[in-house]
Scaffold this active site. Structure first.
Site, mmCIF file in Angstrom:
data_model
loop_
_atom_site.group_PDB
_atom_site.id
_atom_site.type_symbol
_atom_site.label_atom_id
_atom_site.label_comp_id
_atom_site.label_asym_id
_atom_site.label_seq_id
_atom_site.Cartn_x
_atom_site.Cartn_y
_atom_site.Cartn_z
ATOM 1 N N HIS A 50 -20.436 18.909 -8.610
ATOM 2 C CA HIS A 50 -19.094 18.648 -8.086
ATOM 3 C C HIS A 50 -18.128 19.613 -8.778
ATOM 4 C CE1 HIS A 50 -15.306 16.336 -7.668
ATOM 5 N NE2 HIS A 50 -15.909 15.638 -6.703
ATOM 6 N N ASP B 45 -23.159 13.868 -15.597
ATOM 7 C CA ASP B 45 -22.132 13.401 -14.668
ATOM 8 C C ASP B 45 -22.729 12.222 -13.901
ATOM 9 O OD1 ASP B 45 -20.512 12.873 -12.523
ATOM 10 O OD2 ASP B 45 -20.318 14.956 -11.855
ATOM 11 N N GLN C 140 -21.710 9.111 -9.509
ATOM 12 C CA GLN C 140 -22.374 8.387 -8.431
ATOM 13 C C GLN C 140 -23.450 7.454 -8.971
ATOM 14 O OE1 GLN C 140 -21.421 8.566 -5.230
ATOM 15 N NE2 GLN C 140 -19.894 10.144 -5.661
ATOM 16 N N LYS D 169 -15.569 4.414 -8.479
ATOM 17 C CA LYS D 169 -16.834 4.487 -7.736
ATOM 18 C C LYS D 169 -17.765 3.352 -8.159
ATOM 19 C CE LYS D 169 -16.391 9.496 -7.491
ATOM 20 N NZ LYS D 169 -16.213 9.986 -6.124
ATOM 21 N N CYS E 245 -16.191 18.569 -2.281
ATOM 22 C CA CYS E 245 -15.948 19.153 -3.609
ATOM 23 C C CYS E 245 -17.186 19.836 -4.161
ATOM 24 C CB CYS E 245 -15.429 18.117 -4.602
ATOM 25 S SG CYS E 245 -13.841 17.442 -4.167
HETATM 26 C C1 LIG Z 1 -20.685 13.627 -8.735
HETATM 27 C C2 LIG Z 1 -19.221 13.556 -8.985
HETATM 28 N N1 LIG Z 1 -18.690 14.124 -10.077
HETATM 29 C C3 LIG Z 1 -17.378 14.057 -10.348
HETATM 30 C C4 LIG Z 1 -16.500 13.424 -9.494
HETATM 31 C C5 LIG Z 1 -15.044 13.394 -9.837
HETATM 32 O O1 LIG Z 1 -14.614 12.089 -10.041
HETATM 33 P P1 LIG Z 1 -13.068 11.731 -10.166
HETATM 34 O O2 LIG Z 1 -12.387 12.422 -9.026
HETATM 35 O O3 LIG Z 1 -13.027 10.252 -10.050
HETATM 36 O O4 LIG Z 1 -12.606 12.241 -11.488
HETATM 37 C C6 LIG Z 1 -17.007 12.838 -8.342
HETATM 38 C C7 LIG Z 1 -16.105 12.166 -7.382
HETATM 39 O O5 LIG Z 1 -15.714 12.665 -6.366
HETATM 40 C C8 LIG Z 1 -18.388 12.899 -8.069
HETATM 41 O O6 LIG Z 1 -18.905 12.356 -6.964
#
Ligand SMILES: Cc1ncc(COP(=O)(O)O)c(C=O)c1O
Lengths: 161, 416
Positions: free
Chosen positions: B132, B210, B213, B236, B374
């Site tokens: 991401h 990370d 998910q 999430k 993203c």
């Molecule tokens: C795999 C992953 N990493 C990072 C993020 C970023 O999370 P947040 O926007 O809640 O900081 C997301 C969410 O879109 C994600 O799905």
């Protein structure tokens, strides 16, 4: 479903499936790329301008039904117009898509009126305006515009990068 | 952990879980809402909504500051949530749990406070191609600031990390940190994190997982995983937006300078010099999102009380059913066919662009996401501008999976 039929009118679907002037011009006097990084849409607009008149408009690229149909309709609407007339058409289309113009105002722009269904879908307005912003950028001599640039984000979200 | 052995879940249990989400009982136009954008954010159960409301109605005060009753109640609610999260993800103690704005801020914190001070010119930050943007851009920023490089390990056509290539990079390159996603938000791939973490350990490379998910999709145990850092977002995990978690091994946290300066993170301030508190307070400058933390604590306790193995098995069945249905439609191509995969179906349709699919489905009350999710480098890897993505959660039903398939079939007909 009514809104959907309003958005995807037959003219739109038809231009999507068989886009007009979908090619590169070999020797354009102006050209610019429009990019919408959110959905990955890319459109390249080519102009052949002679003595202040747009003789030919063409485009290439990939995009959704709305951006492709909008680009195709644009090429037909602008070919043969003087630059100042073409800018006026753009202004009208912009007003119509943003909901600033009454729907009836679209009568003056012929087939482009088919784009007005977009105003009920705010998330899709950028799709419809992308090729127009590329057209404007081409006239101004800007090589590339993005809907998500960091310049002045107009309500259409287009800015130079 | 195998999910196959989980018993099939009773329909009443499913109905009860679904019934905890008031937002789901609504119509979009004439159609019942079918929410399949769970990878973007999950909906919130009553337990969370009520906890946040009750906090504001009864306990609201600033924390760690007042001697009065409300401040003490707010402080215990905040610290109880920290303890809940620590137990939930298997941290050794609550001091290893730092509350942030979300995954993004957690990764930025590690980038600037842990990696940046030790990063040398020529060092490598090892990622994968399926990250991401939140796990790419902060690394590019610190790499640029110190002349280091960001190198992604390749992803196969099916959407799996090329483990040999990952190991090779760990051995060949001067890797300062390896950071990778546990469950991909755009493909649903479950990465072999145990193997990846073991390879990094062998190479003496610190790691960040990370788990944005994964936190709602897999049992998480930071201690047994053995990662150095782990990040996720409350929103999430059925909790509020604007709050997230960084887990970090205590020894690392002790060694790290503050990320931001301000109130609550200091031991003593004078113009001659300031001393900082230890972790976790050192990394929580200013008044935090107290209500969000309380809501996250409630989400964790609620989720822990569910028959999670059975719910995951149910979710897997939904994904299988929808995958089969979609694959049967002419012109559908599924991006991401990893052997281990959960929750997410990313797909393309010959006849229609993802954006058109999204608009069409929305008109039928079906919420999916269209775009690059993203993950622009990953989309580039597959040579696509974006995909349509349906992502499932524990409260979705078989009927919803079937409706998705029927609606996509209609989209295909409409545009061809
Ligand atoms: C795999 C992953 N990493 C990072 C993020 C970023 O999370 P947040 O926007 O809640 O900081 C997301 C969410 O879109 C994600 O799905």
């Amino acid at each position: 479903m009514d809104d959907l039929n309003e958005l995807y009118q037959d003219i739109i679907l038809e231009h999507h499936k068989r886009p007009r002037n979908f090619r590169a011009l070999p020797q354009p006097t102006h050209r610019a790329a429009g990019h919408n990084p959110l959905c990955g849409d890319e459109v390249e607009v080519y102009l052949a301008v002679c003595d202040g008149r747009i003789e030919e408009v063409a485009f290439q690229g990939q995009g959704c039904a709305i951006s492709r149909a909008s680009a195709s309709l644009m090429t037909e609407a602008l070919a043969g117009k003087r630059i100042d007339e073409a800018r006026k058409v753009f202004a009208e289309v912009k007003d119509t898509l943003s909901g600033d113009a009454p729907e009836a105002g679209m009568d003056e722009i012929g087939e482009l009126a088919a784009l007005q269904g977009v105003r009920r879908f705010p998330a899709r307005v950028k799709c419809a305006t992308l090729p127009w912003h590329a057209f404007e950028a081409a006239l101004e001599g800007t090589k590339r515009v993005s809907t998500e640039g960091w310049g002045d984000l107009s309500r259409f979200g287009a800015a130079e990068i | 952990m195998s999910l196959d052995k989980a018993q099939e879940i009773a329909p009443e249990t499913l109905a009860q879980v679904r019934g905890s989400f008031p937002i789901l009982a609504q119509k979009i136009g004439d159609h019942p809402l079918i929410y399949l954008d769970n990878a973007a954010t999950t909906q919130k159960p009553l337990a969370v909504i009520d906890a946040v409301t009750r906090y504001y109605r009864e306990d609201n005060a600033n924390i760690h500051r007042g001697v009065h009753a409300l401040s003490q109640r707010a402080t215990s609610a905040y610290e109880d949530a920290r303890a809940s999260v620590a137990r939930f993800i298997g941290a050794a103690d609550s001091g290893e749990i730092i509350f942030t704005r979300g995954t993004t801020e957690a990764i930025n914190l590690v980038a600037w406070s842990f990696v940046r001070p030790r990063l040398k010119k020529g060092d490598v930050i090892l990622l994968t191609e399926m990250e991401h943007h939140a796990n790419i851009v902060p690394w590019q920023q610190v790499a640029e600031a110190s002349g280091a490089r960001v190198v992604p390990a390749p992803v196969t056509g099916a959407g799996e990390v090329d483990l040999d290539a990952f190991r090779g990079l760990l051995q060949r390159e001067p890797v300062a940190l390896a950071a990778f996603v546990y469950v991909s938000n755009s493909l649903g791939t479950v990465n072999p994190v145990e193997a990846m973490l073991a390879a990094a350990r062998e190479a003496g490379v610190p790691t960040l997982v990370d788990a944005a998910q994964a936190v709602s999709q897999r049992p998480l145990d930071a201690a047994s995983l053995g990662c150095d850092f782990l990040a996720f977002s409350g929103h999430k995990l059925f909790g509020p937006t604007g709050v997230g978690v960084l887990y970090g091994k205590r020894a690392h946290l002790e060694s790290m300078p503050p990320y931001q300066g301000g109130g609550d993170m200091i031991a003593n301030v004078s113009f001659a010099g300031t001393t900082f508190k230890g972790p976790p307070e050192r990394f929580e400058a200013g008044t935090p999102h107290i209500a969000g933390v309380v809501g996250l604590g409630a989400a964790v306790e609620w989720f822990k009380g569910l028959p999670r193995e059975q719910l995951w098995a149910h979710e897997d069945a939904l994904v299988r059913r929808a995958t089969e249905g979609l694959s049967g439609i002419d012109g559908v191509r599924i991006i991401g066919t990893a052997r281990e995969k959960v929750s997410v179906i990313s797909f393309l349709l010959d006849a229609a662009h993802p954006h058109d699919i999204g608009t069409f489905l929305d008109a039928e009350g079906i919420a999916i996401r269209a775009g690059h999710h993203c993950c622009q480098p990953l989309m580039a890897r597959y040579g696509v501008p974006g995909t349509a993505r349906a992502s499932f959660s524990i409260y979705n039903t078989m009927e919803e999976a079937d409706r998705l398939v029927t609606a996509v079939r209609r989209v295909a007909r409409f545009f061809s």
